[in-house]
Design an enzyme around this catalytic site. Sequence first.
Site, PDB file in Angstrom:
ATOM      1  N   HIS A   1     -15.310  -4.443   6.274  1.00 16.04           N
ATOM      2  CA  HIS A   1     -14.782  -3.101   6.549  1.00 16.04           C
ATOM      3  C   HIS A   1     -15.764  -2.446   7.520  1.00 16.04           C
ATOM      4  CE1 HIS A   1     -13.131   0.979   5.245  1.00 16.04           C
ATOM      5  NE2 HIS A   1     -14.192   1.276   5.970  1.00 16.04           N
TER       6      HIS A   1
ATOM      7  N   GLU B   1       1.124  -4.910   4.425  1.00 19.30           N
ATOM      8  CA  GLU B   1       0.266  -5.444   5.474  1.00 19.30           C
ATOM      9  C   GLU B   1      -0.100  -6.871   5.100  1.00 19.30           C
ATOM     10  OE1 GLU B   1      -3.318  -3.115   5.595  1.00 19.30           O
ATOM     11  OE2 GLU B   1      -2.431  -1.560   6.839  1.00 19.30           O
ATOM     12  N   LYS B   2      -0.442  -7.656   6.098  1.00 21.84           N
ATOM     13  CA  LYS B   2      -1.037  -8.959   5.836  1.00 21.84           C
ATOM     14  C   LYS B   2      -2.330  -8.703   5.063  1.00 21.84           C
ATOM     15  CE  LYS B   2      -1.856 -13.372   6.687  1.00 21.84           C
ATOM     16  NZ  LYS B   2      -0.913 -14.360   6.122  1.00 21.84           N
TER      17      LYS B   2
ATOM     18  N   ARG C   1     -24.752   4.439  -3.057  1.00 27.14           N
ATOM     19  CA  ARG C   1     -24.123   5.519  -3.836  1.00 27.14           C
ATOM     20  C   ARG C   1     -24.544   5.365  -5.290  1.00 27.14           C
ATOM     21  NH1 ARG C   1     -17.865   6.347  -1.873  1.00 27.14           N
ATOM     22  NH2 ARG C   1     -18.199   5.955   0.354  1.00 27.14           N
TER      23      ARG C   1
ATOM     24  N   VAL D   1     -18.231  10.319   2.846  1.00 28.50           N
ATOM     25  CA  VAL D   1     -19.377  10.235   1.933  1.00 28.50           C
ATOM     26  C   VAL D   1     -20.569   9.593   2.656  1.00 28.50           C
ATOM     27  CG1 VAL D   1     -20.203   9.248  -0.244  1.00 28.50           C
ATOM     28  CG2 VAL D   1     -17.804   9.965  -0.036  1.00 28.50           C
TER      29      VAL D   1
ATOM     30  N   ARG E   1     -11.938  13.860   8.059  1.00 29.31           N
ATOM     31  CA  ARG E   1     -12.909  14.709   7.346  1.00 29.31           C
ATOM     32  C   ARG E   1     -14.280  14.051   7.449  1.00 29.31           C
ATOM     33  NH1 ARG E   1     -13.752  10.993   3.467  1.00 29.31           N
ATOM     34  NH2 ARG E   1     -11.938   9.853   2.750  1.00 29.31           N
TER      35      ARG E   1
ATOM     36  N   LYS F   1       0.828  -1.214   0.000  1.00 33.03           N
ATOM     37  CA  LYS F   1       0.000   0.000   0.000  1.00 33.03           C
ATOM     38  C   LYS F   1       0.859   1.260   0.000  1.00 33.03           C
ATOM     39  CE  LYS F   1      -3.751  -0.434   2.772  1.00 33.03           C
ATOM     40  NZ  LYS F   1      -4.540  -0.806   3.996  1.00 33.03           N
TER      41      LYS F   1
END
Length: 446
Positions: free
Chosen positions: A208, A200-201, A337, A294, A291, A158
């Site tokens: 999530h 990361e693993k 969305r 969405v 912040r 990442k």
Amino acid sequence: MFKKVLIANRGEIAVRVIRSCQELGVDTVAIHSKADEDSMHVKMANESICVGNNSANESYLNIPAIITAAELTGADAIHPGYGFLSENARFADILEEHDIAFIGPKSQHIKIMGDKIKARETISKTGIPLVPGSEGSIVNLNNLKKTAHKIGYPIIIKAASGGGGKGMKVVYTEENLIDQYDLAKSEAEANFGNDEVYIEKFLEKPKHIEFQIFADKHGNVIHLGERDCSMQRRHQKIIEEAPAHNINISEKKKVLNSIISAMKKIKYIGAGTVEMLYENGKFYFIEMNTRVQVEHPVTEMITGFDIVAEQIKVASGLKLKVKQEDISFSGHSIECRINAENSKTFLPSPGIISAYHTPGGPGVRVDSAAYEKYKVLPYYDSLIGKLIVHADNRDLAISRMLRALNEFIIEGIDTTLDLHKAVISTKDFKSSNYDIKWLEKFLARK
Ligand code: ADP
């Protein structure tokens, strides 16, 4: 309280901020690109000012033009929305130099959390569990191989400055490691101007789950519960819900306690989201967004807490009126969305909306900047609106969402309405049997 707020954004989030300002009795300034002249946020604000050409770089990311707009209109604060300059620490610093309030956290917190390696370091000291991974960035090939071996495959590479699901590479065996590493680094450099990466693993079947926290300038920190944002395509969220269904309550309490004390310790201010992966009953930190998200409406629907209005109030120095014990969670909320994209190919579909009818009735909310004859522009992201429902329980929220999706008419362009109807109708969605990989598998089967 501020007298005039400039909104450094466009689309549905600019409209959302203007709505809260109107309710608070605060005047608003819309900024816009040339192409956005006829946009809803421009029509709704008390004043508007063009800050540049069509590309985001020339307009919504154009810091000198935005500061000039604030000074010309006498705005005393700027709300950055999400995306664009919302997590730009330099922008927050420049505003401070110009004596304009930034409606968001301190720039030092944006800096720490915007660098995911620094964020991991900071969070690791607070007792919040992390996804197992490298300590700091990967410095050379030897370091890469050793760390990957130690963590165990599969791993995910990442970008330290990553965002929007970009530049992440999953590696299943050592054979592909170096190729994917090179690719990740060059994508990170191209997208974020920083080629630093970490590993990361790679969790195989996580959900999530993210926690919404909120803090004022007087040391008060509360949480507004969690959201399940596991319905994703290419690491980007499509559907979100609150609360999360079927999660380990005692682990959730532990994690929330650690998050609250961590936020008190770093003296965080405003709205923040701690994003975690959840697998086999355990939570693992991945990043913090400094912040408004969405998907903030699903939290507002179950708590009655107006996140945007409170952002404005705490940035102006007001104390949070509610304490943790005043926050109650009621019913269930889901958000879809709606993107201007083809439901099957996901190709963007800019163009003129020839017919537009929004759903209504009990428990339905539409956050959108679209209207009939509105032209969806090719220069910005494809989100045209969010359909949010609230009901007494999850089953009712699902049938309400399906009913509302069926009422929604958007003609002239392709949208993801059909995708949502298909997903919401599945047995797996109804039984909450989905993780972050589910949607990709579902799409492959279709
Ligand atoms: P971004 O800032 O680009 O959105 P995140 O770190 O928030 O990146 O990750 C976005 C999504 O990528 C997550 O919601 C999850 O679906 C996936 N992801 C990130 N890290 C991992 C991991 N270690 N294992 C499995 N999936 C991951």
